[in-house]
Design a protein around this motif. Structure first.
Motif, short mmCIF file in Angstrom:
data_model
loop_
_atom_site.label_atom_id
_atom_site.label_comp_id
_atom_site.label_asym_id
_atom_site.label_seq_id
_atom_site.Cartn_x
_atom_site.Cartn_y
_atom_site.Cartn_z
N ASN A 2 -81.82 29.46 -55.86
CA ASN A 2 -80.46 29.15 -55.41
C ASN A 2 -79.45 30.07 -56.09
O ASN A 2 -79.41 30.17 -57.32
N LEU A 4 -75.43 30.82 -56.44
CA LEU A 4 -74.06 30.36 -56.24
C LEU A 4 -73.15 31.58 -56.17
O LEU A 4 -73.14 32.41 -57.08
N ARG A 29 -75.30 29.76 -51.79
CA ARG A 29 -74.32 28.67 -51.69
C ARG A 29 -72.94 29.26 -51.94
O ARG A 29 -72.53 29.44 -53.10
N MET A 31 -68.89 29.42 -52.32
CA MET A 31 -67.79 28.51 -52.65
C MET A 31 -66.55 29.35 -52.93
O MET A 31 -66.57 30.26 -53.77
N ALA A 36 -63.86 23.95 -57.92
CA ALA A 36 -64.86 23.13 -57.23
C ALA A 36 -66.27 23.60 -57.56
O ALA A 36 -67.20 22.80 -57.69
N ALA A 37 -66.42 24.92 -57.71
CA ALA A 37 -67.74 25.47 -58.05
C ALA A 37 -68.19 24.99 -59.43
O ALA A 37 -69.35 24.64 -59.64
N ALA A 39 -67.23 22.21 -60.86
CA ALA A 39 -67.55 20.79 -60.71
C ALA A 39 -68.95 20.62 -60.13
O ALA A 39 -69.71 19.74 -60.54
N TRP A 40 -69.31 21.47 -59.17
CA TRP A 40 -70.65 21.41 -58.58
C TRP A 40 -71.71 21.73 -59.63
O TRP A 40 -72.77 21.11 -59.68
N CYS A 41 -71.39 22.70 -60.50
CA CYS A 41 -72.35 23.10 -61.53
C CYS A 41 -72.57 22.03 -62.59
O CYS A 41 -73.57 22.05 -63.31
N GLU A 42 -71.64 21.10 -62.71
CA GLU A 42 -71.83 20.01 -63.66
C GLU A 42 -73.01 19.12 -63.26
O GLU A 42 -73.64 18.49 -64.10
N GLN A 43 -73.31 19.08 -61.95
CA GLN A 43 -74.39 18.26 -61.45
C GLN A 43 -75.61 19.06 -61.00
O GLN A 43 -76.67 18.48 -60.75
N HIS A 44 -75.47 20.37 -60.84
CA HIS A 44 -76.55 21.21 -60.34
C HIS A 44 -76.68 22.46 -61.21
O HIS A 44 -75.71 22.89 -61.84
#
Length: 353
Positions: A2, A4, A29, A31, A36-37, A39-44
């Motif tokens: 993946n 980003l 992916r 973005m 927001a990117a 924030a996404w990285c906090e979970q992925h």
């Protein structure tokens, strides 16, 4: 793998996605919003990050700084896209642990080559991490197996000593559980609580060195016989001394000190108060409590309240007051231990000594 892609220019995002589509096993992916990117990285956890330097609100350097601060993101490769003239930016990006750069306008072949190389390194990194996890698990399992075998051997050795004495195997199990409960209520950490539980059954291992004529004598012992019987504390300590095993080390301490009395009138060394090792003070209370409340061929077990009163009466003289209070702090737990090992007691009473 993946990837980003963070770039506020949507045309650039489409271009990067198109160029990366030529790589096998790659999922892009895109973005446009760096916040927001993050924030996404906090979970992925992406396998690679491609980030533009020139972005409003949050530029590429600040994105990199915050990204590296996220848990588990220190090893993820990051490629920063900069203009050819931004040398100072590149130096700062290197300081913030960027792994590579791409210069605008981005060349298709260069992009795929650099990304492909970094993803190969990422795959190797993940494989090494997986291998390390497997080895860690294997070592823990092997260590647990060794500890289990050590514990089994010690329990069998302890039972050998008990079978030479009119006691029962249930006594060992209950006393060890009482000792752990006392340690837990004293605030000892879990490792120490488990250690004292596992070492407590060795308290009377020295009885293997006491002659049967004394150990199994039905009547009262003479003064000389009492002196010989008391040597089981030193014999036990001698049997267990000198080991590198923490379990045997604690067992030696317990064997040597569990007949010391808080007021200094015990044996073999006449220690008093805190001079008696804590492990010995704990087992002294647990051992006597179980002896009082257990049924033996030669006596009935005391009821719980009578045993509790005996311990409280001996608090400060025979026993450490803190250990007495700790053992009696949870009467329900005491009853649960008695019930849990009742089957062992009945089985042992029916077996020859």
């Amino acid at each position: 793998m993946n990837i980003l892609i963070v770039d506020d220019n949507k045309l650039n995002l489409e271009l990067f996605c198109h160029m990366l589509s030529m790589l096998d096993t790659v999922v892009a992916r895109p973005m446009a919003d760096p916040v927001a990117a993050l924030a996404w990285c906090e979970q992925h956890t992406p396998d690679l990050v491609l980030v533009d330097y020139m972005m409003p609100e949050l530029d590429g350097l600040e994105f990199l700084r915050r990204f590296r601060a996220l848990p588990g993101k220190q090893e993820v490769p990051v490629v920063m896209v900069t203009a050819d003239t931004e040398i100072a930016v590149r130096h700062e990006a290197l300081r913030l642990s960027a792994n590579d750069f791409l210069t605008k306008p981005v060349n298709h072949a260069e992009l795929n080559a650099r990304v492909g190389n970094l993803l190969a390194l990422r795959r190797a990194q993940l494989q090494l991490a997986e291998r390390a996890d497997w080895l860690t698990h294997a070592v823990r399992k092997a260590t647990a197996d060794v500890v289990a075998r050590e514990h089994e051997a010690i329990c069998r050795l302890s039972r050998a000593a008990e079978y030479r004495d009119p006691e029962t195997g249930g006594h060992l199990l209950r006393m060890a559980a009482y000792a752990r409960l006392t340690a837990e209520n004293l605030g000892l950490n879990e490792a120490k609580c488990d250690l004292i539980r596992d070492a407590a059954p060795m308290h009377d291992i020295g009885k293997v060195g006491i002659p049967d004529a004394i150990l199994l004598k039905p009547g009262p012992l003479t003064a000389d016989e009492i002196e010989i019987m008391r040597r089981h504390t030193e014999i036990g300590a001698s049997i267990l001394a000198g080991s590198e095993s923490p379990l045997l080390q604690v067992g030696a301490i317990i064997a040597h000190s569990h007949h010391e009395r808080y007021d200094g009138s015990g044996y073999p060394r006449g220690l008093a108060g805190d001079a008696i090792p804590l492990y010995g003070r704990i087992v002294a209370v647990a051992d006597v409590f179980d002896a009082l409340t257990s049924v033996r061929p030669y006596k009935a077990g005391w009821d719980l309240q009578r045993a509790i009163e005996y311990l409280r009466d001996g608090s400060g003289s025979q026993f450490d007051p803190l250990c007495v209070a700790a053992l009696l702090a949870d009467v329900d737990a005491l009853l649960a231990i008695q019930h849990a090992y009742q089957a062992h007691e009945l089985a042992d009473l029916g077996s020859p000594v």
